[in-house]
Design an enzyme around this catalytic site. Sequence first.
Site, mmCIF file in Angstrom:
data_model
loop_
_atom_site.group_PDB
_atom_site.id
_atom_site.type_symbol
_atom_site.label_atom_id
_atom_site.label_comp_id
_atom_site.label_asym_id
_atom_site.label_seq_id
_atom_site.Cartn_x
_atom_site.Cartn_y
_atom_site.Cartn_z
ATOM 1 N N GLY A 1 3.925 5.534 -14.740
ATOM 2 C CA GLY A 1 4.311 4.715 -15.883
ATOM 3 C C GLY A 1 3.732 5.217 -17.188
ATOM 4 O O GLY A 1 4.133 6.256 -17.710
ATOM 5 N N GLY B 1 -1.128 2.352 -11.211
ATOM 6 C CA GLY B 1 -2.371 3.102 -11.301
ATOM 7 C C GLY B 1 -2.262 4.582 -11.017
ATOM 8 O O GLY B 1 -3.271 5.267 -10.882
ATOM 9 N N MET C 1 9.318 9.889 -10.406
ATOM 10 C CA MET C 1 9.986 8.871 -11.198
ATOM 11 C C MET C 1 9.119 8.505 -12.405
ATOM 12 O O MET C 1 7.909 8.375 -12.282
ATOM 13 C CB MET C 1 10.232 7.631 -10.349
ATOM 14 C CG MET C 1 11.216 7.845 -9.229
ATOM 15 S SD MET C 1 11.580 6.307 -8.392
ATOM 16 C CE MET C 1 13.015 6.806 -7.476
ATOM 17 N N LEU C 2 9.767 8.331 -13.523
ATOM 18 C CA LEU C 2 9.048 8.027 -14.752
ATOM 19 C C LEU C 2 9.594 6.732 -15.335
ATOM 20 O O LEU C 2 10.801 6.557 -15.478
ATOM 21 C CB LEU C 2 9.187 9.176 -15.758
ATOM 22 C CG LEU C 2 8.732 10.553 -15.245
ATOM 23 C CD1 LEU C 2 9.002 11.623 -16.288
ATOM 24 C CD2 LEU C 2 7.267 10.534 -14.870
ATOM 25 N N CYS D 1 7.952 -7.825 -13.939
ATOM 26 C CA CYS D 1 7.388 -8.117 -15.262
ATOM 27 C C CYS D 1 6.799 -9.531 -15.298
ATOM 28 O O CYS D 1 7.478 -10.494 -14.947
ATOM 29 C CB CYS D 1 8.453 -7.967 -16.332
ATOM 30 S SG CYS D 1 7.811 -8.222 -18.009
#
Length: 313
Positions: free
Chosen positions: A216, A196, A1-2, A83
């Site tokens: 990420g 991380g 997943m990106l 967030c």
Amino acid sequence: MLDWTDRHDRYFLRLISKHAFLYTEMVTTGALIHGDSDRYLRFNNEEHPVALQLGGSDVADMTACAKMAEDFGYDEVNINVGCPSDRVQRGAFGACLMAQPELIAECVDAMQQAVSIPITVKNRIGIDEQDEEVSLRNFVKVVADSGCKTFIIHARKAWLKGLSPKQNRDVPPLNYSLVYEIKREYPDLEIIINGGITTIEECQEHLKFVDGAMVGREAYHNPYHMIDVDAALYNDPHPIATRQQILQQFIEYTEAHLSEGVPLKHMSRHILGLFQGQVGAKAFRRHISEQAHKKGAGIEVLIEAGSFINHSE
């Protein structure tokens, strides 16, 4: 997943991986309901599978936006409960909702009743002074009881007071083992770990304990580092494109969108990391950064930038 992508970046990342799930940057319910929804929701067919990440906490608004996402053809809607920015807190969504699992559960329930695509949650392990062992378990239990089957867990607390959003990505310590424990306690849930993670090897290690791993900013800043992901994680040994081949495909994509009036700078910024670590990468980035914003800039900027590769910086 990106993670952390807009539609031009998602197209570029699809040139890196055919299979990884792509997530949009967080879009607020207010932007979709009161703004230009087409601008925020448009994506390229090549991007599938793709998820819309929503920021909001009003049940009716979240449900309405889930319907929009389904109508636009998204494969998933993801609720942002991670967030930590001040702006997000003022809007009463994001990581602060770790303190309101019942509200997230209500959103999940209503959204799932309104659409047929999955509703998932991306959350932290806790916030501020919460005991992360207690807060995460309580959050997952309450939200899972509403029918949520997939949790993307950023394995850090979010400190809403005293740390900036940037610091919240690095300063609070990672607690991967807690996320592993959640998977053991809820074997029927899909648990995806985040935070991380920068290499395919790290993903493979996490996959011994959880169902998925999300990468990420590394996928943005050094995308070619993920070029072997399809073979390594999806058992798809298709021929690997070179950086220059990917650049050429992106140039063709850019040319098509320039004809639609999309400024070059909105697309070119996403490929600045393509040649990370290669001779000429600095000149490649500098040329695009200096030229792409100019009036009338076209694909010649990308072609010229590519010519710097394999030349002395």
